[in-house]
Motif scaffolding. Structure first.
Motif, mmCIF file in Angstrom:
data_model
loop_
_atom_site.group_PDB
_atom_site.id
_atom_site.type_symbol
_atom_site.label_atom_id
_atom_site.label_comp_id
_atom_site.label_asym_id
_atom_site.label_seq_id
_atom_site.Cartn_x
_atom_site.Cartn_y
_atom_site.Cartn_z
ATOM 1 N N VAL A 1 -1.859 1.498 12.512
ATOM 2 C CA VAL A 1 -0.984 0.909 11.502
ATOM 3 C C VAL A 1 -1.777 0.737 10.215
ATOM 4 O O VAL A 1 -3.010 0.648 10.238
ATOM 5 C CB VAL A 1 -0.415 -0.465 11.943
ATOM 6 N N ALA A 2 -1.071 0.705 9.090
ATOM 7 C CA ALA A 2 -1.674 0.434 7.787
ATOM 8 C C ALA A 2 -0.714 -0.463 7.007
ATOM 9 O O ALA A 2 0.503 -0.342 7.144
ATOM 10 C CB ALA A 2 -1.940 1.726 7.024
ATOM 11 N N ALA A 3 -1.281 -1.366 6.200
ATOM 12 C CA ALA A 3 -0.480 -2.382 5.512
ATOM 13 C C ALA A 3 -0.581 -2.273 4.003
ATOM 14 O O ALA A 3 -1.681 -2.290 3.442
ATOM 15 C CB ALA A 3 -0.939 -3.772 5.943
ATOM 16 N N TYR A 4 0.581 -2.168 3.365
ATOM 17 C CA TYR A 4 0.673 -2.349 1.923
ATOM 18 C C TYR A 4 1.133 -3.786 1.713
ATOM 19 O O TYR A 4 2.322 -4.085 1.776
ATOM 20 C CB TYR A 4 1.689 -1.397 1.299
ATOM 21 N N VAL A 5 0.160 -4.685 1.481
ATOM 22 C CA VAL A 5 0.478 -6.090 1.249
ATOM 23 C C VAL A 5 0.670 -6.258 -0.255
ATOM 24 O O VAL A 5 -0.274 -6.104 -1.027
ATOM 25 C CB VAL A 5 -0.648 -7.017 1.766
ATOM 26 N N ILE A 6 1.910 -6.543 -0.643
ATOM 27 C CA ILE A 6 2.277 -6.622 -2.057
ATOM 28 C C ILE A 6 2.433 -8.080 -2.480
ATOM 29 O O ILE A 6 3.071 -8.874 -1.785
ATOM 30 C CB ILE A 6 3.598 -5.856 -2.319
ATOM 31 N N THR B 1 -0.387 7.189 12.042
ATOM 32 C CA THR B 1 -0.456 5.901 11.360
ATOM 33 C C THR B 1 0.927 5.531 10.854
ATOM 34 O O THR B 1 1.561 6.310 10.138
ATOM 35 C CB THR B 1 -1.450 5.959 10.179
ATOM 36 N N SER B 2 1.388 4.338 11.219
ATOM 37 C CA SER B 2 2.637 3.791 10.707
ATOM 38 C C SER B 2 2.301 2.863 9.545
ATOM 39 O O SER B 2 1.543 1.910 9.719
ATOM 40 C CB SER B 2 3.385 3.026 11.803
ATOM 41 N N ASP C 1 -6.605 8.907 1.150
ATOM 42 C CA ASP C 1 -5.245 8.967 0.591
ATOM 43 C C ASP C 1 -4.313 7.908 1.182
ATOM 44 O O ASP C 1 -3.114 8.144 1.368
ATOM 45 C CB ASP C 1 -4.628 10.370 0.778
ATOM 46 N N GLN C 2 -4.852 6.728 1.466
ATOM 47 C CA GLN C 2 -4.043 5.654 2.053
ATOM 48 C C GLN C 2 -2.908 5.204 1.132
ATOM 49 O O GLN C 2 -1.976 4.564 1.591
ATOM 50 C CB GLN C 2 -4.913 4.446 2.407
ATOM 51 N N ALA D 1 -17.535 4.010 2.033
ATOM 52 C CA ALA D 1 -16.293 3.823 2.791
ATOM 53 C C ALA D 1 -15.071 3.856 1.872
ATOM 54 O O ALA D 1 -13.961 4.134 2.328
ATOM 55 C CB ALA D 1 -16.330 2.515 3.578
ATOM 56 N N GLY D 2 -15.269 3.576 0.600
ATOM 57 C CA GLY D 2 -14.169 3.630 -0.361
ATOM 58 C C GLY D 2 -13.256 2.422 -0.286
ATOM 59 O O GLY D 2 -13.339 1.598 0.627
ATOM 60 N N THR D 3 -12.387 2.314 -1.260
ATOM 61 C CA THR D 3 -11.408 1.232 -1.330
ATOM 62 C C THR D 3 -10.262 1.558 -0.378
ATOM 63 O O THR D 3 -9.744 2.675 -0.387
ATOM 64 C CB THR D 3 -10.914 1.061 -2.771
ATOM 65 N N GLN D 4 -9.862 0.568 0.433
ATOM 66 C CA GLN D 4 -8.882 0.783 1.490
ATOM 67 C C GLN D 4 -7.853 -0.334 1.527
ATOM 68 O O GLN D 4 -8.062 -1.409 0.975
ATOM 69 C CB GLN D 4 -9.589 0.808 2.849
ATOM 70 N N VAL D 5 -6.756 -0.063 2.240
ATOM 71 C CA VAL D 5 -5.810 -1.111 2.614
ATOM 72 C C VAL D 5 -6.118 -1.490 4.066
ATOM 73 O O VAL D 5 -6.726 -0.709 4.796
ATOM 74 C CB VAL D 5 -4.330 -0.662 2.473
ATOM 75 N N PRO D 6 -5.690 -2.683 4.508
ATOM 76 C CA PRO D 6 -5.905 -3.050 5.904
ATOM 77 C C PRO D 6 -5.231 -2.038 6.830
ATOM 78 O O PRO D 6 -4.070 -1.663 6.627
ATOM 79 C CB PRO D 6 -5.233 -4.423 6.018
ATOM 80 N N ALA D 7 -5.977 -1.588 7.837
ATOM 81 C CA ALA D 7 -5.460 -0.592 8.777
ATOM 82 C C ALA D 7 -6.318 -0.596 10.024
ATOM 83 O O ALA D 7 -7.483 -0.993 9.985
ATOM 84 C CB ALA D 7 -5.470 0.798 8.143
ATOM 85 N N GLY D 8 -5.735 -0.130 11.128
ATOM 86 C CA GLY D 8 -6.516 -0.029 12.352
ATOM 87 C C GLY D 8 -5.650 0.314 13.543
ATOM 88 O O GLY D 8 -4.441 0.520 13.415
#
Length: 158
Positions: free
Chosen positions: A14-19, A92-93, A138-139, A38-45
């Motif tokens: 899963v990956a999260a776009y927390v707005i 990934t959802s 490309d998250q 590692a680069g800039t990421q959104v929460p995912a796992g």
């Protein structure tokens, strides 16, 4: 993991776009302190056995950022894409979540537990949308499916 035909089954993630909505909408991202590669990421796992996807996305947000006040709005997309380093299949959802407007602008979060990220520290912050550059792996690819105005601004290299 393989299925009956011998094909590798994808790792479920899963990956999260927390707005956060302020003067402009912003998305929660983080960087690994001491690991700029590692680069800039959104929460995912990964999703744990028997865990619902919405439970997993909330758990990943909490584990990687410490944020406990985000709420799930809806699923945006499911993406089948191999892992960038190992080439192993994964699905990934991507989820759209909301954070309260009074969530801090930035903070450091030390990851506890026994997962792959245990012991790491993540520098969390909100970035205004649309993003000025793509996220790691490309998250950010599905942000425009929440709102077309949130599609990452990219400069054509031609």
């Amino acid at each position: 993991m393989t299925d009956n035909a011998g094909m590798a089954r994808p790792r479920i993630r899963v990956a999260a776009y927390v707005i956060r909505h302020r003067a402009v909408p912003e998305v929660l991202v983080f960087d690994h302190i001491g690991m700029p590669e590692a680069g800039t990421q959104v929460p995912a796992g990964g999703v744990k056995s028997g865990e619902e996807l919405e439970e997993a996305v909330l758990r990943e947000v909490a584990e990687e950022t410490g944020l406990l006040t985000a709420t799930v709005v809806r699923q945006i997309a499911a993406e089948d894409k191999p892992h960038p380093d190992t080439g192993q299949p994964r699905r990934t959802s991507f989820y759209f979540l909301q954070a309260p407007a009074d969530t801090p602008d930035a903070w450091d979060h030390h990851v506890n537990g026994d997962g792959d990220d245990a012991g790491l520290t993540f520098a969390c912050r909100f970035l205004p949308l649309p993003l000025k550059q793509p996220l790691a792996d490309d998250q950010d690819a599905w942000l425009g499916h929440i709102d077309p105005r949130w599609t990452t601004v990219t400069v054509d290299s031609q």
